[in-house]
Design a protein around this motif. Structure first.
Motif, PDB file in Angstrom:
ATOM      1  N   GLN A 435       0.929  -1.403  -0.042  1.00 37.08           N
ATOM      2  CA  GLN A 435      -0.060  -0.207  -0.114  1.00 37.08           C
ATOM      3  C   GLN A 435       0.767   1.253  -0.051  1.00 37.08           C
ATOM      4  OE1 GLN A 435      -2.753   0.700   3.234  1.00 37.08           O
ATOM      5  NE2 GLN A 435      -4.100   1.626   2.101  1.00 37.08           N
ATOM      6  N   GLU A 449       3.553   0.192   2.182  1.00 34.96           N
ATOM      7  CA  GLU A 449       3.850  -0.787   3.506  1.00 34.96           C
ATOM      8  C   GLU A 449       3.367  -2.116   2.775  1.00 34.96           C
ATOM      9  OE1 GLU A 449       1.233   0.032   6.738  1.00 34.96           O
ATOM     10  OE2 GLU A 449       1.868  -1.521   7.724  1.00 34.96           O
ATOM     11  N   VAL A 452       0.885  -8.715   4.538  1.00 37.99           N
ATOM     12  CA  VAL A 452       0.719 -10.124   4.258  1.00 37.99           C
ATOM     13  C   VAL A 452      -0.529 -10.556   4.094  1.00 37.99           C
ATOM     14  CG1 VAL A 452       0.926 -10.953   6.565  1.00 37.99           C
ATOM     15  CG2 VAL A 452       1.856 -12.351   4.570  1.00 37.99           C
ATOM     16  N   ARG A 453      -1.096 -11.514   3.204  1.00 37.53           N
ATOM     17  CA  ARG A 453      -2.332 -12.260   2.919  1.00 37.53           C
ATOM     18  C   ARG A 453      -2.140 -13.580   2.793  1.00 37.53           C
ATOM     19  NH1 ARG A 453      -3.163  -7.821   4.008  1.00 37.53           N
ATOM     20  NH2 ARG A 453      -4.135  -5.842   2.862  1.00 37.53           N
ATOM     21  N   PRO A 464      -4.575 -10.488   7.236  1.00 43.31           N
ATOM     22  CA  PRO A 464      -3.712 -10.736   8.569  1.00 43.31           C
ATOM     23  C   PRO A 464      -4.272 -10.800   9.786  1.00 43.31           C
ATOM     24  CG  PRO A 464      -3.208  -8.461   7.564  1.00 43.31           C
ATOM     25  CD  PRO A 464      -4.350  -9.148   6.583  1.00 43.31           C
ATOM     26  N   ASP A 465      -5.617  -9.981   9.973  1.00 41.19           N
ATOM     27  CA  ASP A 465      -6.404 -10.022  11.280  1.00 41.19           C
ATOM     28  C   ASP A 465      -6.588 -11.307  11.502  1.00 41.19           C
ATOM     29  OD1 ASP A 465      -5.769  -7.347  11.332  1.00 41.19           O
ATOM     30  OD2 ASP A 465      -7.995  -6.664  10.982  1.00 41.19           O
ATOM     31  N   VAL A 484       8.048 -12.796   5.115  1.00 44.76           N
ATOM     32  CA  VAL A 484       7.552 -11.379   4.547  1.00 44.76           C
ATOM     33  C   VAL A 484       8.804 -10.424   4.054  1.00 44.76           C
ATOM     34  CG1 VAL A 484       6.223  -9.451   5.161  1.00 44.76           C
ATOM     35  CG2 VAL A 484       5.280 -11.840   5.736  1.00 44.76           C
ATOM     36  N   ASN A 503       5.911  -4.760   8.578  1.00 45.08           N
ATOM     37  CA  ASN A 503       5.606  -4.789  10.087  1.00 45.08           C
ATOM     38  C   ASN A 503       6.153  -5.851  10.931  1.00 45.08           C
ATOM     39  OD1 ASN A 503       2.991  -3.176  10.416  1.00 45.08           O
ATOM     40  ND2 ASN A 503       2.743  -4.363   8.349  1.00 45.08           N
ATOM     41  N   ALA A 505       6.091  -7.886  14.506  1.00 45.58           N
ATOM     42  CA  ALA A 505       5.294  -8.377  15.530  1.00 45.58           C
ATOM     43  C   ALA A 505       6.135  -8.269  16.776  1.00 45.58           C
ATOM     44  CB  ALA A 505       4.793  -9.750  15.462  1.00 45.58           C
ATOM     45  N   ASP A 565       4.228   2.006  14.760  1.00 49.05           N
ATOM     46  CA  ASP A 565       2.822   1.848  14.056  1.00 49.05           C
ATOM     47  C   ASP A 565       1.560   2.047  14.933  1.00 49.05           C
ATOM     48  OD1 ASP A 565       1.234   1.171  12.230  1.00 49.05           O
ATOM     49  OD2 ASP A 565       1.855  -1.289  12.048  1.00 49.05           O
ATOM     50  N   ASP A 566       0.558   2.518  14.441  1.00 49.37           N
ATOM     51  CA  ASP A 566      -0.635   2.551  15.328  1.00 49.37           C
ATOM     52  C   ASP A 566      -0.610   3.516  16.443  1.00 49.37           C
ATOM     53  OD1 ASP A 566      -1.933   0.980  13.264  1.00 49.37           O
ATOM     54  OD2 ASP A 566      -1.659  -0.868  14.436  1.00 49.37           O
ATOM     55  N   GLU A 624      -2.348   7.261   9.096  1.00 44.93           N
ATOM     56  CA  GLU A 624      -2.869   6.152   8.553  1.00 44.93           C
ATOM     57  C   GLU A 624      -4.590   6.187   8.226  1.00 44.93           C
ATOM     58  OE1 GLU A 624      -1.555   2.416   9.879  1.00 44.93           O
ATOM     59  OE2 GLU A 624      -1.186   3.273  11.627  1.00 44.93           O
ATOM     60  N   GLU A 627      -9.130   8.300   4.512  1.00 44.47           N
ATOM     61  CA  GLU A 627     -10.446   7.902   3.401  1.00 44.47           C
ATOM     62  C   GLU A 627     -11.054   8.926   2.583  1.00 44.47           C
ATOM     63  OE1 GLU A 627     -13.095   5.436   5.821  1.00 44.47           O
ATOM     64  OE2 GLU A 627     -11.416   3.644   6.158  1.00 44.47           O
ATOM     65  N   GLY A 645      -3.710   5.442   2.908  1.00 41.47           N
ATOM     66  CA  GLY A 645      -5.173   5.104   3.054  1.00 41.47           C
ATOM     67  C   GLY A 645      -5.728   4.723   1.988  1.00 41.47           C
ATOM     68  N   TRP A 646      -7.191   4.311   1.708  1.00 45.50           N
ATOM     69  CA  TRP A 646      -7.963   3.991   0.535  1.00 45.50           C
ATOM     70  C   TRP A 646      -8.028   5.315  -0.393  1.00 45.50           C
ATOM     71  CZ3 TRP A 646     -12.019   1.268   4.265  1.00 45.50           C
ATOM     72  CH2 TRP A 646     -11.567   0.025   4.521  1.00 45.50           C
ATOM     73  N   PRO A 651      -4.237  -1.315  -0.539  1.00 47.68           N
ATOM     74  CA  PRO A 651      -3.035  -2.484  -0.731  1.00 47.68           C
ATOM     75  C   PRO A 651      -3.206  -2.938  -2.193  1.00 47.68           C
ATOM     76  CG  PRO A 651      -4.179  -2.486   1.445  1.00 47.68           C
ATOM     77  CD  PRO A 651      -5.012  -1.617   0.650  1.00 47.68           C
TER      78      PRO A 651
HETATM   79  P1  C2E Z   1      -1.239  -1.857  10.087  1.00 49.48           P
HETATM   80  O1  C2E Z   1       0.322  -2.241   9.985  1.00 49.48           O
HETATM   81  O2  C2E Z   1      -1.807  -0.555  10.510  1.00 49.48           O
HETATM   82  O3  C2E Z   1      -1.606  -1.966   8.412  1.00 49.48           O
HETATM   83  C1  C2E Z   1      -2.645  -0.886   8.186  1.00 49.48           C
HETATM   84  C2  C2E Z   1      -3.938  -1.755   7.740  1.00 49.48           C
HETATM   85  O4  C2E Z   1      -4.936  -0.670   7.670  1.00 49.48           O
HETATM   86  C3  C2E Z   1      -4.221  -2.771   6.729  1.00 49.48           C
HETATM   87  O5  C2E Z   1      -4.970  -3.935   7.300  1.00 49.48           O
HETATM   88  C4  C2E Z   1      -4.632  -1.818   5.684  1.00 49.48           C
HETATM   89  O6  C2E Z   1      -5.142  -2.428   4.612  1.00 49.48           O
HETATM   90  C5  C2E Z   1      -5.587  -0.975   6.431  1.00 49.48           C
HETATM   91  N1  C2E Z   1      -5.832   0.099   5.500  1.00 49.48           N
HETATM   92  C6  C2E Z   1      -5.214   0.938   4.731  1.00 49.48           C
HETATM   93  N2  C2E Z   1      -6.071   1.781   4.318  1.00 49.48           N
HETATM   94  C7  C2E Z   1      -7.073   1.938   4.957  1.00 49.48           C
HETATM   95  C8  C2E Z   1      -8.217   2.787   5.124  1.00 49.48           C
HETATM   96  O7  C2E Z   1      -8.158   4.067   4.405  1.00 49.48           O
HETATM   97  N3  C2E Z   1      -9.068   2.628   6.074  1.00 49.48           N
HETATM   98  C9  C2E Z   1      -9.126   1.669   6.736  1.00 49.48           C
HETATM   99  N4  C2E Z   1     -10.169   1.409   7.456  1.00 49.48           N
HETATM  100  N5  C2E Z   1      -8.071   0.621   6.748  1.00 49.48           N
HETATM  101  C10 C2E Z   1      -7.110   1.012   6.124  1.00 49.48           C
HETATM  102  P2  C2E Z   1      -4.571  -5.307   7.037  1.00 49.48           P
HETATM  103  O8  C2E Z   1      -3.734  -5.344   5.644  1.00 49.48           O
HETATM  104  O9  C2E Z   1      -5.819  -5.880   7.292  1.00 49.48           O
HETATM  105  O10 C2E Z   1      -3.481  -5.374   8.299  1.00 49.48           O
HETATM  106  C11 C2E Z   1      -3.876  -5.353   9.234  1.00 49.48           C
HETATM  107  C12 C2E Z   1      -2.877  -5.452  10.244  1.00 49.48           C
HETATM  108  O11 C2E Z   1      -2.148  -6.794  10.067  1.00 49.48           O
HETATM  109  C13 C2E Z   1      -1.529  -4.393  10.110  1.00 49.48           C
HETATM  110  O12 C2E Z   1      -1.874  -3.218  10.511  1.00 49.48           O
HETATM  111  C14 C2E Z   1      -0.393  -5.130  10.678  1.00 49.48           C
HETATM  112  O13 C2E Z   1      -0.671  -4.728  12.062  1.00 49.48           O
HETATM  113  C15 C2E Z   1      -0.804  -6.557  10.534  1.00 49.48           C
HETATM  114  N6  C2E Z   1       0.104  -7.157   9.335  1.00 49.48           N
HETATM  115  C16 C2E Z   1      -0.168  -6.975   8.223  1.00 49.48           C
HETATM  116  N7  C2E Z   1       1.105  -7.511   7.527  1.00 49.48           N
HETATM  117  C17 C2E Z   1       1.787  -8.096   8.309  1.00 49.48           C
HETATM  118  C18 C2E Z   1       3.123  -8.612   8.564  1.00 49.48           C
HETATM  119  O14 C2E Z   1       3.650  -8.823   7.625  1.00 49.48           O
HETATM  120  N8  C2E Z   1       3.828  -8.949   9.704  1.00 49.48           N
HETATM  121  C19 C2E Z   1       3.132  -8.585  10.977  1.00 49.48           C
HETATM  122  N9  C2E Z   1       3.706  -8.674  12.072  1.00 49.48           N
HETATM  123  N10 C2E Z   1       1.875  -7.822  10.860  1.00 49.48           N
HETATM  124  C20 C2E Z   1       1.405  -7.680   9.672  1.00 49.48           C
END
Ligand code: C2E
Ligand code: MG
Ligand code: MG
Length: 668
Positions: A435, A449, A452-453, A464-465, A484, A503, A505, A565-566, A624, A627, A645-646, A651
């Motif tokens: 993304q 960023e 992973v899926r 990833p959730d 990754v 990211n 963990a 992050d976050d 982050e 939208e 963001g979207w 992504p």
């Molecule tokens: P994150 O690192 O905060 O990643 C951003 C998340 O926000 C991503 O969700 C992304 O798809 C989502 N996002 C992007 N733009 C927008 C938007 O405009 N609105 C909203 N509501 N959401 C948006 P995703 O891909 O589902 O990832 C969720 C979390 O999973 C990530 O949060 C990160 O903490 C974790 N993650 C993803 N990939 C990996 C990885 O390879 N390793 C680790 N350890 N964690 C990962």
């Protein structure tokens, strides 16, 4: 065992024979899997070798009790032996009774026909038989009884002959005996045999092996009834005692697992509509046992058992393992009943237990299952109770949890996902989306960023959730994270400019090999360290030990960018930012809500403060979850450097990013 029976053998022969039995019993005790039939056969052989004195069984059981073996095995051995012995004795008793009865009836019939010689033979059998014999007419009047019977029941002949058969039928046997008796006197059957209780004249109870035969006249019409009974009270009591031993826990005297399972199975067999279970396990019992000793532990269990029983009676409370108890709610009226019960139990256990000078605070976790019987099997119910107990523990102990089909299904899915993750990684089921990270002033893509899926073969595409948390629990995140990271580095090498943000963990940060892994991957893929950014969560940073802090420092010194992050969703402890080697702050998407219309002054103020603070500390800031154009504009106005963001782009594939970077796309 010697000296308990009269057997026509020499003492040496007897010793040999008994030693043989002991050797075989010992072998049965040690066998890999316990075979109750073998033990029953040995018992039957003892009976057929005439070891049938009244003390034989009791003494044998005592000998078995002190043999070397596990307590459950010993109990099973005793149980099987007693059962086999009783069955063999009963069979033998029946054979003897039958032959005497046959002789009796024949003699009586002939005596009726006036043959005096057989009258004498009858008298001999009647008076000398070791068994009680009584003769009655078809109305149930008792006509005669031998000495053995009078003795057994404690009556004189005169007393007994003034009574009727019906007066002796024990109320608990009435239902099973009356129909047989009536058929007999009506001439519809010639014979019946039951194990039955009789009242003695002193009110006591005698258990007998009773056989009743019908005597007909010459024309074949029913005429008399002859009853023959052997006193089996001792055997019966021993059996009851053994059964009690086999079905109760010796420490607490509560029913044990075997009895509980028997009762539970019975509930499923009859038409009980709903059954409830409270599966209870003490919290931290092991600690008490280990620190204060087993005696204290045992006394604690006894007290817990007493409180449980007082609290749940008349329902069944059983001890089914070390510190595990279960309460059975038969004909359960509904969830409320079981929950109320569980709460009463927790309250009853909350009072400290005084043991050996200690006042022990006890708490327990309870798994509750209550379901209609026809929706599950016994095994299902037990498994559900077990799972639910685990939930109660996981939810924080000292509480109850109720079985929930959905939660169970979710957990099963989680388990399945977690179990298949390593193979999925090997099969290449994971992939990474990217993304864009956009400069707010220019609209240019500065990096992306890596997210992973999992392309799951049956569940479809998983975000990833669904699996990152799991992978953290199992530790597989280390392997997955490394994969990754390698993918991301391989990609960024193909990009004309920009960095990739990966990211990490919390669990990965605690991995001692993290620094070498990152260094290796950078070298291997030929990636410059400044093209990699690692995103750590606030909680990973907050929980930093000296070791993780060193890890993060080493990564930063290597030239890798570090982002938090976050930011804002955790403790948001701003002071620690000063001491950490951090380059970038990513403000959590949840704050973006307030930047929409109508604007939320507080959110906006927080974001503004964060940005100012980050800048003071020399950090760049990314917003982050952007939208909308409005949010992007406001963020820019506040002074935020980058956004994601979207609104800019969701992504997407690695190709999409390359395309954007190569064409110097402006996202705004
Ligand atoms: P994150 O690192 O905060 O990643 C951003 C998340 O926000 C991503 O969700 C992304 O798809 C989502 N996002 C992007 N733009 C927008 C938007 O405009 N609105 C909203 N509501 N959401 C948006 P995703 O891909 O589902 O990832 C969720 C979390 O999973 C990530 O949060 C990160 O903490 C974790 N993650 C993803 N990939 C990996 C990885 O390879 N390793 C680790 N350890 N964690 C990962
Ligand atoms: Mg992230
Ligand atoms: Mg984030």
């Amino acid at each position: 065992m010697i000296g308990t029976s009269y057997v026509s053998m020499t003492r040496a022969e007897i010793e040999d024979l008994l030693a043989g039995f002991v050797v075989r019993l010992r072998a049965a005790l040690r066998a890999e899997s316990f075979d109750a039939d073998v033990v029953r056969d040995i018992a039957a052989e003892m009976v057929s070798a005439h070891f049938t004195g009244t003390e034989t069984l009791r003494r044998t059981i005592e000998v078995l009790a002190v043999m070397d073996g596990k307590p459950e095995r010993l109990a099973a051995l005793q149980g099987a032996f007693a059962a086999g012995y009783a069955a063999a004795l009963q069979e033998r008793g029946q054979l003897e009774q039958e032959s005497i009865l046959r002789a009796m009836v024949a003699a009586w019939q002939q005596a009726e026909r006036g043959k005096r010689d057989s009258d004498a033979r009858f008298a001999a059998v009647f008076t000398q038989a070791g068994m009680g014999i009584g003769v009655g007419d078809l109305q149930g009047n008792i006509l005669d009884a031998n000495a053995a019977l009078l003795d057994m029941l404690g009556y004189t002949r005169r007393d007994l002959c003034q009574r009727t058969v019906g007066e002796f039928i024990h109320p608990d046997d009435a239902l099973s005996v009356w129909p047989l008796y009536k058929q007999l006197v009506r001439g519809e059957r010639d014979h019946f045999r039951v194990e039955k209780r009789f009242f003695r004249s002193d009110g006591g109870v005698v258990w007998t092996q009773l056989a009743v035969s019908l005597v007909r006249d010459e024309a074949g019409a029913p005429k008399f009834q002859v009853a023959m009974m052997e006193d089996v009270t001792d055997r019966q009591q021993l059996q009851l005692q053994l059964r009690h031993q086999a079905t109760h826990d010796p420490l607490t005297q509560l029913p044990n697992r075997a009895l509980f399972q028997e009762r539970l199975a019975a509930v499923f067999d009859r038409d009980c509509t709903r059954v409830g279970l409270c599966y209870l396990d003490l919290d931290g019992f092991k600690v008490i046992n280990d620190s204060l000793g087993h005696d204290v532990g045992d006394q604690l269990l006894v007290t817990v058992a007493q409180r449980l029983q007082a609290c749940v009676a008349p329902r069944l409370a059983a001890r089914i393992g070390g510190d595990e108890f279960v309460i059975l709610v038969e004909d359960c009226s509904g969830t409320d009943e079981v929950i109320a019960l569980a709460e009463a139990v927790l309250a009853a256990l909350a009072e400290p237990v005084h043991v050996g000078g200690h006042a022990l605070a006890v708490s327990a976790s309870i798994g509750i299952v209550d379901r209609p019987v026809d929706t599950m099997t016994v095994a299902d119910a037990m498994q559900a109770a077990d799972i639910t107990l685990y939930w109660a523990k996981a939810d924080g102990k000292g509480r109850w949890a109720r079985y929930d089909e959905d939660r169970n299904a979710q957990e099963l899915t989680r388990l399945r996902l977690s179990a298949t993750m390593p193979a999925a990684l090997e099969r290449g089921e994971f992939f990474v989306d990217y993304q864009p990270l956009v400069g707010l002033a220019s609209g240019a893509v500065v990096g992306a960023e890596a997210l992973v899926r999992w392309a799951h073969p049956t569940m479809g595409r998983l975000g990833p959730d669904r699996f990152i948390g799991l992978a953290e629990e199992t530790g597989q995140i280390v392997e997955l994270g490394r994969w990754v990271l390698r993918q991301a580095c391989l990609q960024v090498r193909r990009w004309p400019t920009g960095f990739v943000s990966v990211n990490l963990a919390e669990r990965q940060c605690r991995e001692p090999k993290l620094v070498t892994d990152v260094a290796e991957i950078l070298t291997e893929t030929g990636t410059a360290p400044n093209r990699l950014q690692l995103e750590l969560t606030e909680s990973a940073m907050m929980g930093t030990t000296d070791e993780t802090l060193r890890t993060v420092r080493e990564l930063a010194e290597m030239g890798v960018r570090i982002a938090i992050d976050d930011f804002g969703t955790g403790y948001s402890n701003l002071s620690y930012l000063r001491s950490l080697p951090v380059h970038e702050l990513k403000i959590a998407g949840s704050f973006m809500a307030g930047l929409r219309c109508p604007r939320d002054k507080v959110d906006e103020c927080i974001v503004e403060t964060l940005v100012t603070l980050a800048h003071t500390l020399g950090l760049t800031v990314t917003g982050e979850g952007v939208e909308s154009a409005l949010q992007a504009r406001r963020l820019h106005g506040i002074g935020c450097d980058h956004a994601q963001g979207w609104f800019f782009a969701p992504p997407g594939t690695p190709e999409a990013i390359i395309e954007m970077l190569a064409s110097h796309a402006i996202l705004s």
